[in-house]
Write a protein that holds these residues in place. Structure first.
Motif, PDB file in Angstrom:
ATOM      1  N   ASN A 462      30.050  27.692   8.995  1.00  0.00           N
ATOM      2  CA  ASN A 462      30.882  26.152   9.082  1.00  0.00           C
ATOM      3  C   ASN A 462      31.903  26.505  10.549  1.00  0.00           C
ATOM      4  O   ASN A 462      32.391  24.870  10.692  1.00  0.00           O
ATOM      5  N   ILE A 463      32.352  27.477  10.947  1.00  0.00           N
ATOM      6  CA  ILE A 463      32.904  26.877  12.283  1.00  0.00           C
ATOM      7  C   ILE A 463      31.498  27.305  13.835  1.00  0.00           C
ATOM      8  O   ILE A 463      32.214  27.413  14.345  1.00  0.00           O
ATOM      9  N   GLU A 464      30.785  28.107  13.141  1.00  0.00           N
ATOM     10  CA  GLU A 464      29.786  28.893  14.057  1.00  0.00           C
ATOM     11  C   GLU A 464      29.012  27.978  15.017  1.00  0.00           C
ATOM     12  O   GLU A 464      29.260  28.059  15.966  1.00  0.00           O
ATOM     13  N   GLU A 465      28.761  26.740  14.426  1.00  0.00           N
ATOM     14  CA  GLU A 465      27.904  26.030  14.870  1.00  0.00           C
ATOM     15  C   GLU A 465      28.857  25.153  15.637  1.00  0.00           C
ATOM     16  O   GLU A 465      28.222  24.759  17.547  1.00  0.00           O
ATOM     17  N   PHE A 466      30.426  24.613  15.574  1.00  0.00           N
ATOM     18  CA  PHE A 466      31.326  24.037  16.275  1.00  0.00           C
ATOM     19  C   PHE A 466      30.709  25.616  17.860  1.00  0.00           C
ATOM     20  O   PHE A 466      30.910  25.012  18.872  1.00  0.00           O
TER      21      PHE A 466
END
Length: 611
Positions: A462-466
């Motif tokens: 949920n933060i890796e794609e950002f």
């Protein structure tokens, strides 16, 4: 056949495939007129016993032509279908989609054979990718029904949709991700089996014996066929056979303590295949929220050099080194060297997905970086696949939607449509920046155990794609100043970020929704967009462009330290989002107003085409 003729024939083959893709995209014509395309869409709806109208035809087009389920799910929810009925209808839709696309694959292979485009070795690869794919499709249906619709739903009922309690239960009972030598690899090649006392872990071969036996049998036949032929073009016969043998062994493994190593062998030998015929890595995407059981995928991508020659890799490396000038390489030496070597070993394939099966009947990639196993990547690197031509044609064929008309200003829509429909050269420039840079961005700021350390509550993705998208943007902001490109970069980024809002409740792609929440926080703060309770207003100027670029660099630096210190992903995520029940919402009250407004409208008119 000589190599030069073979590679010229590759383009003939790709042109035929693209004509077939155009036919799929042209199913859109059935939305507006009586036609053969409408007959296809209506037959899909009749197959599912759904009412035929403008909204359901749109859902049919998106599911059949674009391979996306969200519009169909929205229709089923609006029509009052229960949580028990919806998976059954989606299952039937999958069967229809699979059969429809498989008929197209047979036409493509027959064309290659009739026109004698390839050597027998590569023609057999096409044929057997399809045969194995058909066996894999049966496995996917069993896999999805058991893991996603049964085990996970039962866990959510047991723990009242509290994901932290689910993770705690899995961890305390040694049921979480698979391990090697006692160490978790933060994903699973296995399934939970429900017992009278709780759960136990089973390999795929144990959990799905019938489907895996069929797959192993098809692999044996595939291998046997290639053993009697020669690769006269690229001399990679042994590499293909080694890869297929490793796949058969990994799927057939019954010892849970050996399964991770078997999949590492698959990935190691796969990295050796460097021909234009790239049989896809079969296990990349995480559809499973809790144990990260990798979703079954199978395809073949053909390298397409006619579309795009990427130029962004050196800029990404420059950004990485510049930021480390400030951070200090000695502070995080292991991570610095690991990520740098990862970037240097990347193999980039600009290609076209020609045959696809398994989970890919529920959506194809815009790009991809694999493998996931960092131990393998440390030794062998990664492959990045980019599909710019395929993605452009898919975007060009999307119907104009009423929600887009409601949310954006007329000038913004006109500029975006003009960019998509009329300027392929610029589109590919921005695809290079936005999408290929995104995939390179996944390789940065990592160490061998980074994901494992940061994912205790399941929020790493949920933060890796950002991180991936922001890395590409920051590399652009730090290096480029192109008055003719800057506004288009921002425009496409805004358009994409807002479009991701509709994925709030679609579990396997929630990471992209969370990514968008962070983007919107930054975009609103910069003043480059605002919301007036009716529409998103664009305020592009050089001053606001400078503000947004500075903010992205600041927020990205904050994210970098989260990774380098291997903190819980929650530390960064919860600065931008809060979780209420099953779903994430923006923390910033102004962003939340817009997101709630958009999603409420999406649930009401998300399937309405523009009038």
């Amino acid at each position: 056949m000589q190599k030069q003729e073979f590679e010229q024939n590759l383009q003939i083959f790709l042109n035929f495939y693209k004509a077939k893709q155009a036919e799929l995209n042209n199913l859109k014509a059935g939305l507006n007129e009586e036609s053969e395309e409408r007959i296809v869409l209506d037959s899909f709806l009749n197959f599912l016993d759904l009412e035929i109208n403008d909204e359901t035809r749109y859902a049919a087009y998106m599911r059949l032509g674009q391979l996306k389920e969200d519009a169909l799910k929205l229709i089923l929810e609006k029509n009052g279908k229960s949580s028990e009925e919806i998976p059954d209808i989606l299952y039937e839709a999958y069967i229809f989609v699979k059969n429809y696309h498989n008929d197209i694959f047979s036409e493509i292979i027959s064309f290659a054979q009739d026109e004698q485009l390839f050597t027998e070795f590569y023609l057999e690869i096409l044929k057997w990718v399809q045969k194995v794919g058909e066996a894999f499709t049966d496995f996917y249906l069993a896999w999805h029904s058991h893991i996603i619709e049964t085990v996970n739903k039962n866990l959510e009922a047991q723990f009242d949709n509290n994901s932290e309690e689910i993770f705690k239960y899995l961890s305390e009972n040694n049921l979480w991700a698979d391990k090697i030598d006692g160490v978790s690899v933060d994903r699973s090649y296995s399934a939970l089996i429900e017992t009278q006392t709780g759960h136990e872990v089973a390999t795929y071969s144990q959990a799905f014996p019938i489907e895996i036996n069929d797959i192993a049998w098809e692999f044996e036949n595939f291998i046997s066929k290639l053993e009697n032929l020669e690769d006269e073009i690229y001399n990679r016969k042994n590499e293909y056979i080694e890869y297929l043998t490793a796949l058969k062994n990994a799927f057939s493994e019954k010892d849970i303590d050996k399964v991770v190593n078997k999949w590492r062998i698959v990935e190691q030998v796969w990295m050796k295949i460097d021909t234009p015929f790239q049989i896809g890595h079969p296990l990349e995407f995480y559809e499973d929220l809790y144990r990260k059981a990798v979703a079954p995928e199978w395809d073949i991508r053909i390298v397409d050099t006619s579309v795009l020659e990427s130029v962004v890799e050196s800029d990404m490396k420059d950004m990485y080194e510049t930021l480390y000038d400030d951070i200090g390489r000695c502070k995080y030496e292991t991570s610095y060297n690991y990520s740098k070597e990862n970037m240097n070993r990347v193999q980039l394939y600009v290609s076209t997905p020609v045959l696809y099966f398994w989970a890919e009947f529920c959506g194809l990639f815009s790009a991809q970086v694999v493998p996931n196993d960092e131990v393998v990547s440390e030794a062998h690197g990664k492959k990045i696949f980019a599909f710019p031509g395929f993605v452009l044609e898919s975007q060009r064929s999307l119907p104009k939607m009423q929600i887009t008309q409601n949310i954006f200003e007329v000038d913004f829509i006109k500029k975006h449509q003009d960019f998509i429909q009329n300027d392929a050269k610029r589109y590919f420039e921005i695809y290079d920046i936005e999408t290929i840079w995104h995939e390179f961005g996944h390789t940065l700021w990592l160490d061998l155990d980074t994901e494992n350390m940061m994912n205790e509550t399941g929020n790493f993705k949920n933060i890796e794609e950002f991180k991936a998208t922001a890395g590409g943007l920051v590399a652009y902001f730090m290096k480029w100043w192109d008055e003719n490109l800057n506004e288009d970069v921002i425009m496409t980024h805004v358009y994409r970020s807002i479009g991701l809002m509709k994925y709030r409740k679609i579990e396997d792609i929630v990471p992209y929704y969370c990514e968008a929440l962070i983007h919107l926080d930054i975009l609103f703060e910069s003043g480059i967009i605002s919301f007036n309770w009716e529409k998103i207003l664009s305020h592009y100027s050089e001053e606001n462009y400078k503000k947004v670029s500075e903010l992205y660099i600041t927020h990205y630096k904050k994210l970098i330290y989260t990774y380098l210190e291997k903190q819980s992903a929650d530390v960064f995520l919860y600065d931008y989002a809060v979780k209420e029940g099953k779903y994430f919402f923006p923390k910033n009250k102004d962003v939340r107003k817009f997101v709630e407004y958009y999603y409420d409208m999406y649930e009401k008119i998300g399937n309405q085409t523009a009038k």
